[in-house]
Design an enzyme around this catalytic site. Structure first.
Site, mmCIF file in Angstrom:
data_model
loop_
_atom_site.group_PDB
_atom_site.id
_atom_site.type_symbol
_atom_site.label_atom_id
_atom_site.label_comp_id
_atom_site.label_asym_id
_atom_site.label_seq_id
_atom_site.Cartn_x
_atom_site.Cartn_y
_atom_site.Cartn_z
ATOM 1 C CB THR A 175 50.911 35.936 -12.040
ATOM 2 O OG1 THR A 175 50.586 35.613 -13.392
ATOM 3 C CG2 THR A 175 52.411 35.773 -11.841
ATOM 4 C CB SER A 176 48.987 30.824 -12.929
ATOM 5 O OG SER A 176 48.137 31.451 -13.870
ATOM 6 C CG ASN A 177 51.711 34.723 -17.861
ATOM 7 O OD1 ASN A 177 52.876 34.536 -18.155
ATOM 8 N ND2 ASN A 177 50.816 35.174 -18.728
ATOM 9 N N GLY A 202 55.603 33.896 -17.898
ATOM 10 C CA GLY A 202 56.124 34.972 -18.746
ATOM 11 C C GLY A 202 56.033 36.319 -18.046
ATOM 12 C CE LYS A 203 49.773 38.799 -17.102
ATOM 13 N NZ LYS A 203 48.509 38.907 -16.353
ATOM 14 C CG ASP A 221 43.219 41.477 -16.073
ATOM 15 O OD1 ASP A 221 43.600 40.320 -16.358
ATOM 16 O OD2 ASP A 221 42.132 41.925 -16.456
ATOM 17 N N GLY A 257 52.277 34.752 -24.878
ATOM 18 C CA GLY A 257 50.996 35.296 -25.344
ATOM 19 C C GLY A 257 51.072 35.864 -26.756
ATOM 20 C CG HIS A 314 51.723 46.153 -21.923
ATOM 21 N ND1 HIS A 314 52.703 45.712 -22.769
ATOM 22 C CD2 HIS A 314 51.116 45.031 -21.447
ATOM 23 C CE1 HIS A 314 52.674 44.383 -22.822
ATOM 24 N NE2 HIS A 314 51.720 43.947 -22.020
HETATM 25 P P1 IMP Z 1 45.884 38.137 -18.301
HETATM 26 O O1 IMP Z 1 46.324 39.486 -17.880
HETATM 27 O O2 IMP Z 1 46.743 37.084 -17.643
HETATM 28 O O3 IMP Z 1 44.413 37.928 -18.147
HETATM 29 O O4 IMP Z 1 46.268 38.031 -19.821
HETATM 30 C C1 IMP Z 1 45.368 38.143 -20.864
HETATM 31 C C2 IMP Z 1 45.950 37.529 -22.112
HETATM 32 O O5 IMP Z 1 46.837 38.477 -22.694
HETATM 33 C C3 IMP Z 1 46.752 36.251 -21.885
HETATM 34 O O6 IMP Z 1 46.451 35.356 -22.934
HETATM 35 C C4 IMP Z 1 48.180 36.679 -21.955
HETATM 36 O O7 IMP Z 1 48.987 35.680 -22.510
HETATM 37 C C5 IMP Z 1 48.107 37.902 -22.870
HETATM 38 N N1 IMP Z 1 49.109 38.860 -22.453
HETATM 39 C C6 IMP Z 1 49.148 39.566 -21.289
HETATM 40 N N2 IMP Z 1 50.254 40.324 -21.246
HETATM 41 C C7 IMP Z 1 50.925 40.094 -22.388
HETATM 42 C C8 IMP Z 1 52.164 40.549 -22.891
HETATM 43 O O8 IMP Z 1 52.908 41.327 -22.275
HETATM 44 N N3 IMP Z 1 52.512 40.075 -24.102
HETATM 45 C C9 IMP Z 1 51.744 39.203 -24.811
HETATM 46 N N4 IMP Z 1 50.598 38.729 -24.380
HETATM 47 C C10 IMP Z 1 50.185 39.164 -23.163
#
Ligand code: IMP
Length: 177
Positions: free
Chosen positions: A5-7, A9-10, A57, A134, A161
């Site tokens: 991941t590049s996130n 927060g995750k 995802d 997010g 989730h």
């Molecule tokens: P992806 O899974 O990285 O494609 O995330 C999709 C979008 O949903 C991104 O803009 C994330 O910031 C947001 N998102 C994913 N998980 C969360 C969460 O747990 N809390 C808030 N936003 C989330």
């Protein structure tokens, strides 16, 4: 275990449950699909050399808009952001929504398994809290009063989730909601 991941927060949330996790920012192509599961399955196939690994995802599904942004959540965060969602929902009475997370796990032999977690909640009327990432500042899980951005990572993992999907992966393989 590689968490692809590049996130940040995750990753912070995964690190609490998998202390040995390594963040691996290799980037992968997300296909445009109708479900999170399809996105995850297709992405896993391209990441075999990094196994054992986890990808994630997730999306926010708003009832008033038949589940939008859903699989488009990243694009909508990028374009509208939390403020844009609040503006869009200014007069919406039905603020029910849910977060979904699909974890894709590939073991060292290339076997693939998916695990899903869902948390129902409501969209706030204003931004609340500075934690998380997010859509966290605009989402209050059912039976709670604070948004995901107002609680600690440990507290979020217990009800989120992603926390549920991680539990399914680690313990019982049940989809929980
Ligand atoms: P992806 O899974 O990285 O494609 O995330 C999709 C979008 O949903 C991104 O803009 C994330 O910031 C947001 N998102 C994913 N998980 C969360 C969460 O747990 N809390 C808030 N936003 C989330």
């Amino acid at each position: 275990m590689n968490i692809i991941t590049s996130n940040e927060g995750k990753f912070k949330e995964y690190k609490k449950i998998f202390p040995e996790a390594r963040m691996h920012n290799v980037g992968y192509h997300e296909i445009q699909a109708d479900t999170l599961e399809e996105v995850v399955e297709q992405a896993l196939i391209t990441l075999k050399e990094h196994a054992p690994l986890i990808i994630d995802d997730s999306g926010l599904f708003i009832d008033e808009y038949d589940g939008f942004p859903g699989v488009y959540s990243a694009y909508v965060m990028h374009t509208l952001g939390c403020k844009g969602i609040l503006k869009l929902m200014k007069d919406a009475d039905n603020r029910n929504s849910r977060f979904e997370c699909v974890i894709g796990y590939m073991d060292s032999t290339g076997n693939i398994e998916l695990f899903k977690g869902i948390t129902d909640g409501i969209i706030t009327k204003e931004i609340r809290g500075t934690g998380g990432f997010g859509y966290d500042p605009i989402f209050i899980p059912v039976n709670h009063e604070k948004t995901f951005a107002q609680i600690t990572t440990e507290e979020k993992n217990k009800i989120s989730h992603r926390g549920k999907a991680m539990k399914a992966l680690l313990i019982d393989r049940e989809i929980t909601r």
